[in-house]
Design an enzyme around this catalytic site. Structure first.
Site, PDB file in Angstrom:
ATOM      1  CE  LYS A  30      68.473  16.329  25.820  1.00  0.00           C
ATOM      2  NZ  LYS A  30      67.779  16.131  27.111  1.00  0.00           N
ATOM      3  CB  ILE A  65      67.131  23.301  36.132  1.00  0.00           C
ATOM      4  CG1 ILE A  65      67.503  23.759  34.727  1.00  0.00           C
ATOM      5  CG2 ILE A  65      65.799  22.561  36.128  1.00  0.00           C
ATOM      6  CD1 ILE A  65      67.766  22.614  33.758  1.00  0.00           C
ATOM      7  NE  ARG A  76      58.069  26.295  29.179  1.00  0.00           N
ATOM      8  CZ  ARG A  76      57.977  25.309  28.298  1.00  0.00           C
ATOM      9  NH1 ARG A  76      57.764  25.579  27.030  1.00  0.00           N
ATOM     10  NH2 ARG A  76      58.103  24.049  28.671  1.00  0.00           N
ATOM     11  CG  ASP A 122      58.317  24.191  32.626  1.00  0.00           C
ATOM     12  OD1 ASP A 122      58.267  23.191  31.903  1.00  0.00           O
ATOM     13  OD2 ASP A 122      58.586  25.334  32.163  1.00  0.00           O
ATOM     14  N   GLY A 129      61.072  20.620  33.447  1.00  0.00           N
ATOM     15  CA  GLY A 129      60.631  20.890  32.076  1.00  0.00           C
ATOM     16  C   GLY A 129      59.277  20.260  31.803  1.00  0.00           C
ATOM     17  CE1 TYR A 159      68.130  18.824  23.073  1.00  0.00           C
ATOM     18  CE2 TYR A 159      68.378  17.513  21.084  1.00  0.00           C
ATOM     19  CZ  TYR A 159      67.749  17.751  22.282  1.00  0.00           C
ATOM     20  OH  TYR A 159      66.746  16.927  22.701  1.00  0.00           O
ATOM     21  N   GLY A 219      56.629  20.977  28.829  1.00  0.00           N
ATOM     22  CA  GLY A 219      56.848  20.611  27.435  1.00  0.00           C
ATOM     23  C   GLY A 219      55.952  19.450  27.051  1.00  0.00           C
TER      24      GLY A 219
HETATM   25  N1  SER Z   1      63.232  16.530  18.591  1.00  0.00           N
HETATM   26  C1  SER Z   1      64.468  17.023  19.112  1.00  0.00           C
HETATM   27  C2  SER Z   1      64.966  18.152  18.337  1.00  0.00           C
HETATM   28  O1  SER Z   1      64.588  18.248  17.202  1.00  0.00           O
HETATM   29  C3  SER Z   1      65.493  15.948  19.080  1.00  0.00           C
HETATM   30  O2  SER Z   1      65.791  15.568  20.354  1.00  0.00           O
HETATM   31  O3  SER Z   1      65.729  18.909  18.825  1.00  0.00           O
END
Ligand code: SER
Length: 340
Positions: free
Chosen positions: A160, A57, A39, A37, A11, A156, A14
């Site tokens: 995580k 990945i 991209r 990546d 990644g 998300y 980014g």
């Molecule tokens: N900045 C990230 C998000 O907003 C938080 O890990 O998803």
């Protein structure tokens, strides 16, 4: 066969990846950086890395080739779908954020088996792993410690949190009973970041994005409708501190680390106060507040402040950019220069 030692960044295209590549390329005696990546990598960054691999990945064949051709000593696994994007495509987020992370951990296991040395695995986690039950609890809570309120409401955040636990498993508990009855050589270290604000790049698909978007829009002379209420507060950090934190946790002596995941943070403030700071730097800024119900709900579930005392105690973490320095020495001057 001699294989080249490399640092792998997934990644890498980014904004954390760009910051990390810039820092690593300035440090002497570092193994060269290989980036992966989906991209590719922006042209402006190419000269700073040893090799760019455009790939996914989730492509196990590709990951196996990497292990056979290189000796990967450290992995910065940055590839992820961020929080807003993940709510649009939760199953895709699960594949990238969970299966992608397991694939990279497996790569680290394979790598350490071949080299006989542990592979450092650095994993950025997020304030999104927190799930405050309601606004009153959020506002009343003292800075939140690593093991409190970890009931996230977003795909998300859940992904995580699982990544953190899986990394701990691979470092401390992984055994392949049928195969090698020893610990794996994965040395997993994770940082929970607050919202990150960079002066030179823009985030894609996160929910803390209103802060950088507000600043960059004002500097460009564009109007900005903030998608959360002015009273919405979460913790933030300037990008140079985030990059330094990643390098410091990678470098910290293993015996000093009492945990596999650490909060790191700098300053917390409501969106309305960010708007005030932006307006005083860019008096013609046109900032309005048009809360988006789902994105507001996501940010409301995140804690207002994080407690990073474990990181301070174990490996000497300290942000260099507090609120004042972040805006007045880093963000505003750099952004102003960039757009004029
Ligand atoms: N900045 C990230 C998000 O907003 C938080 O890990 O998803």
């Amino acid at each position: 066969m001699m294989r080249n030692k490399v640092i792998l960044i997934t990644g890498a295209n980014g904004e954390v990846g760009h910051g990390l590549i810039n820092q690593l390329s300035a440090i002497k005696d570092m193994p060269p950086v290989m980036v992966l990546d989906i991209r590719g990598l922006d042209k402006s960054m190419e000269s700073k890395v040893y090799e760019t691999i455009v790939g996914d990945i989730l492509d196990n064949g590709l990951l196996e080739t990497l292990v056979s051709e290189y000796e990967i000593v450290t992995i910065f696994h940055l590839a992820a779908l961020l929080s807003t994007h993940s709510e649009f495509r939760p199953e895709a987020a699960h594949r990238v954020n969970v299966q992608g992370t397991v694939n990279l951990l497996q790569l680290a296991v394979e790598q350490s088996r071949i080299s006989g040395r542990p592979v450092k695995f650095i994993f950025p986690s997020s304030v999104a792993v927190y799930g405050m039950p309601d606004i009153a609890t959020k506002n009343a809570a003292p800075p939140v410690k690593e093991d409190e309120f970890t009931i996230p409401t977003t795909m998300y955040g859940i992904n995580k949190l699982y990544g953190e636990h899986t990394g701990r498993y691979y470092t401390h508990h992984y055994r392949q009973l049928a195969d090698v009855p020893q610990r794996s050589g994965v040395d997993f270290r994770s940082l929970r970041f607050p919202g990150l604000i960079s002066a030179t790049t823009m985030p894609t698909g996160g929910t803390s994005d209103y802060a950088p978007e507000m600043l960059h829009a004002a500097a460009k002379g564009e109007p900005y409708a903030c998608f959360v209420r002015p009273d919405t507060a979460i913790p933030f950090m300037a990008m140079p501190d985030a990059i330094r934190a990643l390098l410091e946790i990678a470098d910290a002596p293993r015996e000093r680390l009492t945990r596999t995941v650490y909060n790191v943070t700098s300053f917390s403030l409501p969106a309305g106060e960010i708007a005030d700071i932006v307006r005083s730097a860019f008096p013609s800024a046109q900032i309005t507040f048009e809360p988006h119900p789902q994105r507001q709900g996501i940010v409301d579930s995140w804690c207002a402040q994080m407690d990073d005392s474990a990181a301070q105690r174990d490996w000497g973490w300290k942000p260099e950019y507090d609120l004042n320095r972040a805006f007045h020495e880093y963000l505003i001057p750099t952004i102003r220069k960039q757009y004029t």
